[in-house]
Design a protein around this motif. Structure first.
Motif, PDB file in Angstrom:
ATOM      1  N   ALA A  60       0.826  -1.207   0.000  1.00  0.00           N
ATOM      2  CA  ALA A  60       0.000   0.000   0.000  1.00  0.00           C
ATOM      3  C   ALA A  60       0.863   1.260   0.000  1.00  0.00           C
ATOM      4  CB  ALA A  60      -0.928  -0.014   1.211  1.00  0.00           C
ATOM      5  N   ARG A  61       2.000   1.214   0.654  1.00  0.00           N
ATOM      6  CA  ARG A  61       2.879   2.397   0.727  1.00  0.00           C
ATOM      7  C   ARG A  61       3.466   2.749  -0.633  1.00  0.00           C
ATOM      8  NH1 ARG A  61       8.142   3.563   0.805  1.00  0.00           N
ATOM      9  NH2 ARG A  61       8.827   1.381   0.865  1.00  0.00           N
ATOM     10  N   VAL A  62       3.939   1.763  -1.380  1.00  0.00           N
ATOM     11  CA  VAL A  62       4.695   2.059  -2.600  1.00  0.00           C
ATOM     12  C   VAL A  62       3.806   2.216  -3.832  1.00  0.00           C
ATOM     13  CG1 VAL A  62       6.693   0.854  -1.665  1.00  0.00           C
ATOM     14  CG2 VAL A  62       5.176  -0.347  -3.241  1.00  0.00           C
ATOM     15  N   LEU A  63       2.587   1.685  -3.805  1.00  0.00           N
ATOM     16  CA  LEU A  63       1.712   1.802  -4.973  1.00  0.00           C
ATOM     17  C   LEU A  63       1.153   3.219  -5.086  1.00  0.00           C
ATOM     18  CD1 LEU A  63      -0.421  -1.459  -5.128  1.00  0.00           C
ATOM     19  CD2 LEU A  63       1.315  -0.713  -6.760  1.00  0.00           C
ATOM     20  N   ALA A  64       1.147   3.731  -6.307  1.00  0.00           N
ATOM     21  CA  ALA A  64       0.477   4.986  -6.594  1.00  0.00           C
ATOM     22  C   ALA A  64      -1.030   4.790  -6.469  1.00  0.00           C
ATOM     23  CB  ALA A  64       0.834   5.453  -8.005  1.00  0.00           C
ATOM     24  N   PRO A  65      -1.798   5.860  -6.280  1.00  0.00           N
ATOM     25  CA  PRO A  65      -3.257   5.720  -6.252  1.00  0.00           C
ATOM     26  C   PRO A  65      -3.765   5.007  -7.510  1.00  0.00           C
ATOM     27  CG  PRO A  65      -2.627   7.912  -5.534  1.00  0.00           C
ATOM     28  CD  PRO A  65      -1.367   7.247  -6.021  1.00  0.00           C
ATOM     29  N   GLY A  66      -4.554   3.957  -7.308  1.00  0.00           N
ATOM     30  CA  GLY A  66      -5.039   3.167  -8.428  1.00  0.00           C
ATOM     31  C   GLY A  66      -4.048   2.154  -8.946  1.00  0.00           C
ATOM     32  N   GLY A  67      -2.854   2.082  -8.330  1.00  0.00           N
ATOM     33  CA  GLY A  67      -1.831   1.138  -8.760  1.00  0.00           C
ATOM     34  C   GLY A  67      -2.252  -0.302  -8.520  1.00  0.00           C
ATOM     35  N   VAL A  68      -1.638  -1.220  -9.255  1.00  0.00           N
ATOM     36  CA  VAL A  68      -2.068  -2.616  -9.287  1.00  0.00           C
ATOM     37  C   VAL A  68      -1.016  -3.530  -8.666  1.00  0.00           C
ATOM     38  CG1 VAL A  68      -2.649  -4.566 -10.808  1.00  0.00           C
ATOM     39  CG2 VAL A  68      -3.526  -2.272 -11.318  1.00  0.00           C
TER      40      VAL A  68
END
Length: 250
Positions: free
Chosen positions: A126-134
């Motif tokens: 959750a920390r490293v994913l951009a918003p909407g990231g998969v």
């Protein structure tokens, strides 16, 4: 070949990266019905930044190209780092030391996170994913090849439950929306005792204290079983999850 020869051959084979070519024809199975490679390839083509967690020697990632210009791979086992860099650097991949619970990338910097059989830490995802990231991950469940441990007289392979339900709960707790869940227990078959010894050397967490000397009695029991029945069959445990990070409201 007799027990001693098969075991000595397997014990003397060098381990390099995450390459199981030596087992070709001596082991079969463990693949689930889905293709992680195909699913990952489709997602890679739609992404502008990619993180591959626990890349091993970069064997799989190197086949998914063309890769995004911003591609980082992490590996937490030192012997694999040089192998991964040798394979991936020509493809423009930045290979960094790191484990799944301490990913060496900035917050919100990744459109796509791939994790095949690596440590899955929901908070780090959750920390490293951009918003909407998969996120796409294929995991090894805690029941994986437990019959090996039982036959050897070794402790169970994992000290805690780890299955699709556990992983989904962890991702939901950090606000991830899980869009695909699959779980299977495909067979894995060994055709000689040397193949099992090699597997236990390469997959060191199956029996962490494994040595031929310590488990010789169990290995000989399995060898007799293979000679009588032609094979030693166990069950792998695999599950796949695809999830998406929340999109922040403005």
């Amino acid at each position: 070949m007799e027990f001693e020869g098969l075991v000595a051959e397997a014990a003397g084979m060098p381990l390099r990266g995450w390459d199981f070519e030596w087992l070709r024809g001596r082991v079969s199975g463990s693949d689930p019905s889905w293709s992680y490679e195909a699913l990952a390839g489709d997602l890679v083509r739609e992404s502008s930044s990619l993180l591959d967690v626990d890349t091993g020697g970069g064997e799989l990632l190197s086949t998914l190209g063309p890769l995004p210009a911003r591609t980082v791979a992490t590996e937490g086992w030192e012997p694999n780092l040089a192998v991964a860099r040798e394979r991936l650097a020509p493809l423009g991949v930045d290979v960094r030391f790191g484990r799944g619970d301490q990913l060496p990338v900035a917050d919100g910097s990744v459109d796509l996170l791939l994790n095949r059989h690596g440590l899955l830490d929901a908070g780090e995802v959750a920390r490293v994913l951009a918003p909407g990231g998969v996120l796409l991950t294929q995991q090894v469940g805690s029941a994986d090849c437990a019959e090996i441990n039982a036959a050897l007289g070794a402790p169970p392979p994992y000290g805690r439950s780890w299955n699709a339900g556990d992983a989904v709960a962890g991702l939901a707790a950090v606000g991830m929306a899980v869009t695909d869940v699959r779980e299977e227990w495909p067979p894995l078959t060994f055709f000689d005792i040397g193949a099992l010894v090699y597997q236990l050397r390469a997959v060191a967490w199956q029996v962490p204290d494994f040595t031929v000397e310590r488990y010789e009695r169990g290995l000989r029991r399995i060898d007799r079983h293979i000679r009588a029945h032609g094979e030693f069959r166990v069950r792998a445990h695999r599950f796949l999850l695809c999830g998406r990070a929340a999109v922040r409201a403005d």
